[in-house]
Design a protein around this motif. Structure first.
Motif, mmCIF file in Angstrom:
data_model
loop_
_atom_site.group_PDB
_atom_site.id
_atom_site.type_symbol
_atom_site.label_atom_id
_atom_site.label_comp_id
_atom_site.label_asym_id
_atom_site.label_seq_id
_atom_site.Cartn_x
_atom_site.Cartn_y
_atom_site.Cartn_z
ATOM 1 N N ARG A 27 0.833 -1.203 0.000
ATOM 2 C CA ARG A 27 0.000 0.000 0.000
ATOM 3 C C ARG A 27 0.868 1.254 0.000
ATOM 4 N N ASP A 28 0.227 2.405 -0.193
ATOM 5 C CA ASP A 28 0.952 3.664 -0.128
ATOM 6 C C ASP A 28 1.532 3.860 1.265
ATOM 7 N N ALA A 29 2.605 4.631 1.344
ATOM 8 C CA ALA A 29 3.284 4.834 2.614
ATOM 9 C C ALA A 29 2.366 5.450 3.660
ATOM 10 N N TRP A 30 1.470 6.352 3.245
ATOM 11 C CA TRP A 30 0.592 6.985 4.233
ATOM 12 C C TRP A 30 -0.384 5.978 4.833
ATOM 13 N N GLU A 31 -0.789 4.965 4.062
ATOM 14 C CA GLU A 31 -1.652 3.922 4.602
ATOM 15 C C GLU A 31 -0.879 3.036 5.569
ATOM 16 N N TYR A 32 0.306 2.671 5.158
ATOM 17 C CA TYR A 32 1.168 1.828 5.982
ATOM 18 C C TYR A 32 1.464 2.499 7.323
ATOM 19 N N ASP A 33 1.812 3.792 7.292
ATOM 20 C CA ASP A 33 2.173 4.517 8.511
ATOM 21 C C ASP A 33 0.955 4.950 9.316
ATOM 22 N N GLY A 34 -0.066 5.452 8.607
ATOM 23 C CA GLY A 34 -1.191 6.073 9.311
ATOM 24 C C GLY A 34 -2.287 5.119 9.731
ATOM 25 N N ILE A 35 -2.556 4.106 8.921
ATOM 26 C CA ILE A 35 -3.646 3.173 9.222
ATOM 27 C C ILE A 35 -3.129 1.974 10.012
ATOM 28 N N GLY A 36 -1.870 1.649 9.832
ATOM 29 C CA GLY A 36 -1.295 0.489 10.492
ATOM 30 C C GLY A 36 -0.941 -0.590 9.495
ATOM 31 N N HIS A 37 -0.245 -1.610 9.976
ATOM 32 C CA HIS A 37 0.206 -2.683 9.095
ATOM 33 C C HIS A 37 0.343 -3.974 9.883
ATOM 34 N N VAL A 38 0.516 -5.053 9.164
ATOM 35 C CA VAL A 38 0.795 -6.337 9.807
ATOM 36 C C VAL A 38 2.102 -6.185 10.581
ATOM 37 N N PRO A 39 2.132 -6.619 11.835
ATOM 38 C CA PRO A 39 3.358 -6.454 12.624
ATOM 39 C C PRO A 39 4.590 -7.008 11.914
ATOM 40 N N GLY A 40 5.622 -6.178 11.828
ATOM 41 C CA GLY A 40 6.868 -6.587 11.205
ATOM 42 C C GLY A 40 6.923 -6.436 9.705
ATOM 43 N N ALA A 41 5.812 -6.042 9.069
ATOM 44 C CA ALA A 41 5.788 -5.912 7.617
ATOM 45 C C ALA A 41 6.627 -4.731 7.159
ATOM 46 N N VAL A 42 7.312 -4.905 6.041
ATOM 47 C CA VAL A 42 8.030 -3.800 5.415
ATOM 48 C C VAL A 42 7.156 -3.224 4.311
ATOM 49 N N ASN A 43 7.406 -1.993 3.950
ATOM 50 C CA ASN A 43 6.574 -1.294 2.977
ATOM 51 C C ASN A 43 7.312 -1.108 1.657
#
Length: 258
Positions: A27-43
């Motif tokens: 996903r876009d960086a703002w989604e990864y940073d702002g919405i959250g991500h799977v623990p340990g996932a890289v973007n």
């Protein structure tokens, strides 16, 4: 690999603590940073590895791809599990690109980020990984085919050409003898993942797409064909070819359409 091409959220949750998978959020960086991500996932955002259409389709420059994966801390032997928040269609493109450049162990998270957070925790913590020197191989000649190979498939009674565009696009023009399969037909809107195996096989069988045929996929959008490719691999189809060139490229070469 068959079934391991697609893994469940529970499977991923079981493997995360062991550190034996590398999870990639496209996903876009703002989604990864702002919405959250799977623990340990890289973007590795989709737009970072999407390329302008060229003679070999929309694959990125090899050095650029190697740099992206190296910056994400990926090693060539890692088990890659990719996800997005769009039913897996963008994540599938990441995995096909990795396969194109020689990465062998690739998996798609069944569903997407919205499916993951239904039953599993997310993280907003930044993931700091040491960079690697990621080496790539020459493109896979056993999977990715050119226009001459497609011409041969058109004349092959044991081959079926599958157009993964939308029905209206297919009706306007398509390769001779091709059948149409919109990638969304195999996705369940409620679960956000794939439909049951039997339901997908029924959809494919109706179009003459069976494991005893040589399946040649094409599209005008790289992510749609990539999703269908991953699904067929998951189902265990033994011979699936990927025409990275688009229908537009095909017609510009003067090849026939219907």
């Amino acid at each position: 690999m068959s079934e391991e091409w697609v893994v469940s959220a529970d499977w991923l949750a079981d493997h995360l603590p062991n550190g034996d998978v590398v999870v990639v959020d496209v996903r876009d960086a703002w989604e990864y940073d702002g919405i959250g991500h799977v623990p340990g996932a890289v973007n590795v955002p989709f737009d970072e590895f999407r390329a302008e259409r060229g003679p070999d389709g929309m694959m990125p420059d090899p050095e650029h791809w190697a740099g992206l994966l190296g910056d994400a801390g990926v090693e060539p032997g890692d088990t890659l599990v990719a996800y997005d928040d769009t039913h897996g269609v963008f994540a599938a493109r990441f995995l096909v690109t990795a396969l194109y450049f020689g990465h062998e162990d690739v998996r798609l998270l069944d569903g997407d980020y919205s499916a993951w957070i239904r039953d599993h925790k997310a993280s907003s913590e930044p993931v700091d990984v040491p960079p690697t020197e990621y080496d790539i191989d020459d493109p896979r000649e056993d999977v990715f085919v050119d226009a001459d190979d497609v011409l041969d498939a058109i004349e092959d009674p044991d081959a079926v050409l599958v157009d993964t565009r939308e029905p209206w696009e297919f009706e306007e023009s398509h390769l001779p003898g091709a059948v149409n399969l919109d990638w969304k037909e195999v996705v369940d809107d409620e679960s956000r993942g794939l439909k049951p195996r039997e339901a997908i096989e029924c959809v494919l069988d109706e179009r003459g797409v069976t494991p005893d045929t040589h399946v040649v996929l094409y599209c005008n959008t790289a992510r749609r064909i990539s999703h269908t490719f991953v699904v067929l691999q998951w189902l265990g189809f033994p011979e699936v070819s990927f025409y990275e060139g688009s229908l537009t490229d095909w017609t510009e070469r003067g090849h026939p359409v219907e």
